[in-house]
Write a protein that holds these residues in place. Structure first.
Motif, PDB file in Angstrom:
ATOM      1  N   GLU A  85       0.815  -1.205   0.000  1.00 21.08           N
ATOM      2  CA  GLU A  85       0.000   0.000   0.000  1.00 21.08           C
ATOM      3  C   GLU A  85       0.857   1.265   0.000  1.00 21.08           C
ATOM      4  O   GLU A  85       1.942   1.287   0.560  1.00 21.08           O
ATOM      5  N   ARG A  86       0.325   2.280  -0.677  1.00 20.62           N
ATOM      6  CA  ARG A  86       0.976   3.594  -0.681  1.00 20.62           C
ATOM      7  C   ARG A  86       0.397   4.424   0.452  1.00 20.62           C
ATOM      8  O   ARG A  86      -0.828   4.542   0.587  1.00 20.62           O
ATOM      9  N   VAL A  87       1.283   5.015   1.251  1.00 21.68           N
ATOM     10  CA  VAL A  87       0.874   5.822   2.396  1.00 21.68           C
ATOM     11  C   VAL A  87       1.128   7.295   2.073  1.00 21.68           C
ATOM     12  O   VAL A  87       2.222   7.662   1.640  1.00 21.68           O
ATOM     13  N   THR A  88       0.112   8.132   2.292  1.00 22.77           N
ATOM     14  CA  THR A  88       0.249   9.571   2.085  1.00 22.77           C
ATOM     15  C   THR A  88      -0.126  10.286   3.377  1.00 22.77           C
ATOM     16  O   THR A  88      -1.218  10.073   3.919  1.00 22.77           O
ATOM     17  N   LEU A  89       0.777  11.130   3.872  1.00 21.03           N
ATOM     18  CA  LEU A  89       0.568  11.849   5.119  1.00 21.03           C
ATOM     19  C   LEU A  89       0.186  13.302   4.839  1.00 21.03           C
ATOM     20  O   LEU A  89       0.866  13.993   4.075  1.00 21.03           O
ATOM     21  N   GLU A  90      -0.898  13.760   5.450  1.00 17.51           N
ATOM     22  CA  GLU A  90      -1.289  15.166   5.423  1.00 17.51           C
ATOM     23  C   GLU A  90      -1.213  15.660   6.858  1.00 17.51           C
ATOM     24  O   GLU A  90      -2.112  15.389   7.658  1.00 17.51           O
ATOM     25  N   PRO A  91      -0.099  16.341   7.235  1.00 19.88           N
ATOM     26  CA  PRO A  91       0.236  16.617   8.635  1.00 19.88           C
ATOM     27  C   PRO A  91      -0.912  17.115   9.496  1.00 19.88           C
ATOM     28  O   PRO A  91      -1.633  18.045   9.141  1.00 19.88           O
ATOM     29  N   GLU A  92      -1.065  16.397  10.618  1.00 20.91           N
ATOM     30  CA  GLU A  92      -2.032  16.694  11.676  1.00 20.91           C
ATOM     31  C   GLU A  92      -3.477  16.678  11.186  1.00 20.91           C
ATOM     32  O   GLU A  92      -4.373  17.238  11.819  1.00 20.91           O
ATOM     33  N   ARG A  93      -3.704  16.003  10.043  1.00 23.16           N
ATOM     34  CA  ARG A  93      -5.069  15.957   9.499  1.00 23.16           C
ATOM     35  C   ARG A  93      -5.491  14.562   9.062  1.00 23.16           C
ATOM     36  O   ARG A  93      -6.514  14.049   9.521  1.00 23.16           O
ATOM     37  N   LYS A  94      -4.716  13.932   8.177  1.00 20.90           N
ATOM     38  CA  LYS A  94      -5.186  12.691   7.573  1.00 20.90           C
ATOM     39  C   LYS A  94      -4.020  11.821   7.114  1.00 20.90           C
ATOM     40  O   LYS A  94      -2.984  12.318   6.686  1.00 20.90           O
ATOM     41  N   VAL A  95      -4.229  10.501   7.205  1.00 19.80           N
ATOM     42  CA  VAL A  95      -3.314   9.520   6.610  1.00 19.80           C
ATOM     43  C   VAL A  95      -4.134   8.654   5.659  1.00 19.80           C
ATOM     44  O   VAL A  95      -5.198   8.150   6.035  1.00 19.80           O
ATOM     45  N   THR A  96      -3.642   8.489   4.443  1.00 14.55           N
ATOM     46  CA  THR A  96      -4.338   7.683   3.437  1.00 14.55           C
ATOM     47  C   THR A  96      -3.495   6.472   3.078  1.00 14.55           C
ATOM     48  O   THR A  96      -2.298   6.598   2.813  1.00 14.55           O
ATOM     49  N   PHE A  97      -4.132   5.307   3.088  1.00 10.12           N
ATOM     50  CA  PHE A  97      -3.483   4.057   2.693  1.00 10.12           C
ATOM     51  C   PHE A  97      -4.175   3.553   1.427  1.00 10.12           C
ATOM     52  O   PHE A  97      -5.351   3.177   1.470  1.00 10.12           O
ATOM     53  N   GLU A  98      -3.461   3.566   0.328  1.00 18.79           N
ATOM     54  CA  GLU A  98      -4.014   3.121  -0.952  1.00 18.79           C
ATOM     55  C   GLU A  98      -3.449   1.740  -1.282  1.00 18.79           C
ATOM     56  O   GLU A  98      -2.251   1.583  -1.495  1.00 18.79           O
ATOM     57  N   ARG A  99      -4.304   0.741  -1.316  1.00 18.05           N
ATOM     58  CA  ARG A  99      -3.867  -0.625  -1.580  1.00 18.05           C
ATOM     59  C   ARG A  99      -3.427  -0.768  -3.036  1.00 18.05           C
ATOM     60  O   ARG A  99      -4.184  -0.461  -3.962  1.00 18.05           O
ATOM     61  N   LEU A 100      -2.211  -1.244  -3.229  1.00 16.96           N
ATOM     62  CA  LEU A 100      -1.655  -1.407  -4.571  1.00 16.96           C
ATOM     63  C   LEU A 100      -1.639  -2.851  -5.029  1.00 16.96           C
ATOM     64  O   LEU A 100      -1.701  -3.131  -6.226  1.00 16.96           O
ATOM     65  N   ALA A 101      -1.536  -3.779  -4.078  1.00 16.22           N
ATOM     66  CA  ALA A 101      -1.481  -5.205  -4.420  1.00 16.22           C
ATOM     67  C   ALA A 101      -1.931  -6.017  -3.221  1.00 16.22           C
ATOM     68  O   ALA A 101      -1.736  -5.629  -2.072  1.00 16.22           O
ATOM     69  N   GLY A 102      -2.557  -7.165  -3.499  1.00 16.77           N
ATOM     70  CA  GLY A 102      -3.031  -8.048  -2.444  1.00 16.77           C
ATOM     71  C   GLY A 102      -4.466  -8.466  -2.700  1.00 16.77           C
ATOM     72  O   GLY A 102      -5.106  -8.006  -3.656  1.00 16.77           O
ATOM     73  N   PRO A 103      -4.995  -9.316  -1.839  1.00 20.68           N
ATOM     74  CA  PRO A 103      -6.356  -9.825  -2.058  1.00 20.68           C
ATOM     75  C   PRO A 103      -7.452  -8.808  -1.754  1.00 20.68           C
ATOM     76  O   PRO A 103      -8.609  -9.005  -2.122  1.00 20.68           O
ATOM     77  N   VAL A 104      -7.109  -7.711  -1.058  1.00 16.69           N
ATOM     78  CA  VAL A 104      -8.083  -6.673  -0.737  1.00 16.69           C
ATOM     79  C   VAL A 104      -7.536  -5.347  -1.248  1.00 16.69           C
ATOM     80  O   VAL A 104      -6.503  -4.871  -0.787  1.00 16.69           O
ATOM     81  N   LEU A 105      -8.225  -4.741  -2.214  1.00 12.28           N
ATOM     82  CA  LEU A 105      -7.785  -3.478  -2.801  1.00 12.28           C
ATOM     83  C   LEU A 105      -8.738  -2.355  -2.411  1.00 12.28           C
ATOM     84  O   LEU A 105      -9.861  -2.599  -1.972  1.00 12.28           O
ATOM     85  N   GLY A 106      -8.282  -1.113  -2.584  1.00 11.34           N
ATOM     86  CA  GLY A 106      -9.114   0.034  -2.243  1.00 11.34           C
ATOM     87  C   GLY A 106      -8.334   1.043  -1.429  1.00 11.34           C
ATOM     88  O   GLY A 106      -7.105   1.133  -1.521  1.00 11.34           O
ATOM     89  N   THR A 107      -9.044   1.814  -0.598  1.00  9.55           N
ATOM     90  CA  THR A 107      -8.429   2.909   0.152  1.00  9.55           C
ATOM     91  C   THR A 107      -8.931   2.919   1.589  1.00  9.55           C
ATOM     92  O   THR A 107     -10.125   2.747   1.847  1.00  9.55           O
ATOM     93  N   ILE A 108      -7.989   3.141   2.512  1.00 15.48           N
ATOM     94  CA  ILE A 108      -8.308   3.326   3.930  1.00 15.48           C
ATOM     95  C   ILE A 108      -7.807   4.703   4.330  1.00 15.48           C
ATOM     96  O   ILE A 108      -6.696   5.099   3.970  1.00 15.48           O
ATOM     97  N   ARG A 109      -8.621   5.440   5.085  1.00 11.74           N
ATOM     98  CA  ARG A 109      -8.223   6.769   5.531  1.00 11.74           C
ATOM     99  C   ARG A 109      -8.391   6.894   7.034  1.00 11.74           C
ATOM    100  O   ARG A 109      -9.390   6.431   7.594  1.00 11.74           O
ATOM    101  N   ASN A 110      -7.404   7.530   7.669  1.00 13.66           N
ATOM    102  CA  ASN A 110      -7.491   7.887   9.090  1.00 13.66           C
ATOM    103  C   ASN A 110      -7.550   9.402   9.198  1.00 13.66           C
ATOM    104  O   ASN A 110      -6.683  10.097   8.660  1.00 13.66           O
ATOM    105  N   PHE A 111      -8.577   9.927   9.892  1.00 11.84           N
ATOM    106  CA  PHE A 111      -8.749  11.372  10.050  1.00 11.84           C
ATOM    107  C   PHE A 111      -8.646  11.752  11.524  1.00 11.84           C
ATOM    108  O   PHE A 111      -9.130  11.024  12.399  1.00 11.84           O
ATOM    109  N   ILE A 112      -8.030  12.895  11.791  1.00 13.20           N
ATOM    110  CA  ILE A 112      -8.115  13.504  13.121  1.00 13.20           C
ATOM    111  C   ILE A 112      -9.185  14.585  13.032  1.00 13.20           C
ATOM    112  O   ILE A 112      -9.010  15.580  12.332  1.00 13.20           O
ATOM    113  N   ASP A 113     -10.307  14.381  13.716  1.00 12.35           N
ATOM    114  CA  ASP A 113     -11.422  15.329  13.683  1.00 12.35           C
ATOM    115  C   ASP A 113     -11.494  16.108  14.995  1.00 12.35           C
ATOM    116  O   ASP A 113     -11.012  15.648  16.040  1.00 12.35           O
ATOM    117  N   GLU A 114     -12.096  17.271  14.929  1.00 12.62           N
ATOM    118  CA  GLU A 114     -12.287  18.108  16.124  1.00 12.62           C
ATOM    119  C   GLU A 114     -13.655  18.762  16.067  1.00 12.62           C
ATOM    120  O   GLU A 114     -14.010  19.374  15.048  1.00 12.62           O
TER     121      GLU A 114
END
Length: 279
Positions: free
Chosen positions: A69-98
């Motif tokens: 998976e490709r990881v993209t960091l958006e400081p103090e806001r969001k981390v995105t995990f984009e699946r590139l290979a494997g049995p499960v593809l797609g996107t996972i996102r972690n958000f810091i909300d307030e």
């Protein structure tokens, strides 16, 4: 397609010492780089290609599935995990909300496709239920690890000495690689000894020695571990993150001894091993 979004409070009701947004972010960055201490069901995590400090590719194994998976960091806001290979593809996102009251939450959302499962089928729904439980557990474990880091830091904070203002400014210029501003912290006849290199005496010699190092790397940053002061002598223990030209980040422990006079550094001895950076 399996789509799911859930949120957990960073500081649940009754929390006395609250975790800050910056602390949550530091935890997410650590998890992105090595998730094993944060996600119990992950058994393998290795960065295999680091394009920059904010974007890299890693290989992981979660619940027996090996994925890239490709990881993209958006400081103090969001981390995105984009699946590139494997049995499960797609996107996972972690958000810091307030919210409006300043209360923080950690939200995760994913849109994934499982190889071999028909959309809307009972098998996909069963897999989605299992995945929800696993990922909710992973987020809860992540928050638990972040709170533990927070508690450990505050438990020992009373014994730590905060770095003096001049030292903070000094390393702000070092980490930004502002050569002229960096040299201005030193007396005209200052002496700098870096690792096992010969002493550099005077601004131009220091420029050549330190500039040579800066030219060989993509970037660096210092995290202060401890500071001791005794008269004109300041001793700093730090963890230095060097970002190499190939994008790989290497953390090296470092101890620096400063001698100062009239607000300027007159002598600096930097003790560290650079071999891992250029290995």
């Amino acid at each position: 397609m399996i789509s799911l979004e859930r949120s957990l409070p960073v500081n649940p009701s009754g929390t006395t010492s609250k975790v800050s947004r910056a602390e949550v972010w530091r935890g997410l960055v650590l998890k992105a780089d090595n998730a094993l201490p944060f996600v119990p069901q992950m058994t393998y995590c290795q960065v295999i290609d680091r394009a920059s400090p904010l974007s890299f590719v890693r290989e992981v194994e979660f619940k027996g599935d090996r994925m890239k998976e490709r990881v993209t960091l958006e400081p103090e806001r969001k981390v995105t995990f984009e699946r590139l290979a494997g049995p499960v593809l797609g996107t996972i996102r972690n958000f810091i909300d307030e919210d409006a009251k300043g209360e923080l939450s950690l939200r995760f959302a994913f849109d994934l496709e499982v190889t071999g499962l028909a959309a809307g089928s009972p098998a996909e729904k069963d897999y989605a239920a299992t995945m929800e439980k696993a990922y909710l557990g992973a987020v809860d474990a992540t928050l638990g690890a972040i709170r533990k880091l927070h508690d450990e830091w505050h438990a020992t904070k009373a014994t730590r000495r905060e770095p003096p203002t001049w030292l903070i400014q000094y390393y702000a210029d070092v980490d930004a690689q502002r050569m002229d501003a960096f040299l201005a912290h030193h007396a005209p006849d200052a002496r700098v000894v870096f690792a096992n290199h010969p002493p550099a005496v005077g601004h131009e010699a220091i420029r050549g020695a330190i500039g040579g190092l800066w030219g060989a790397i993509a970037g660096l940053s210092h995290r202060v571990v401890q500071v001791w002061e005794c008269g004109a002598t300041t001793l700093l223990e730090a963890a230095v993150t060097y970002t190499r030209k190939d994008g790989k980040a290497v953390i090296v422990p470092c101890v620096s001894i400063f001698e100062t006079r009239d607000g300027k550094v007159t002598d600096l001895r930097i003790h560290l091993d650079l071999a891992p950076v250029f290995a």
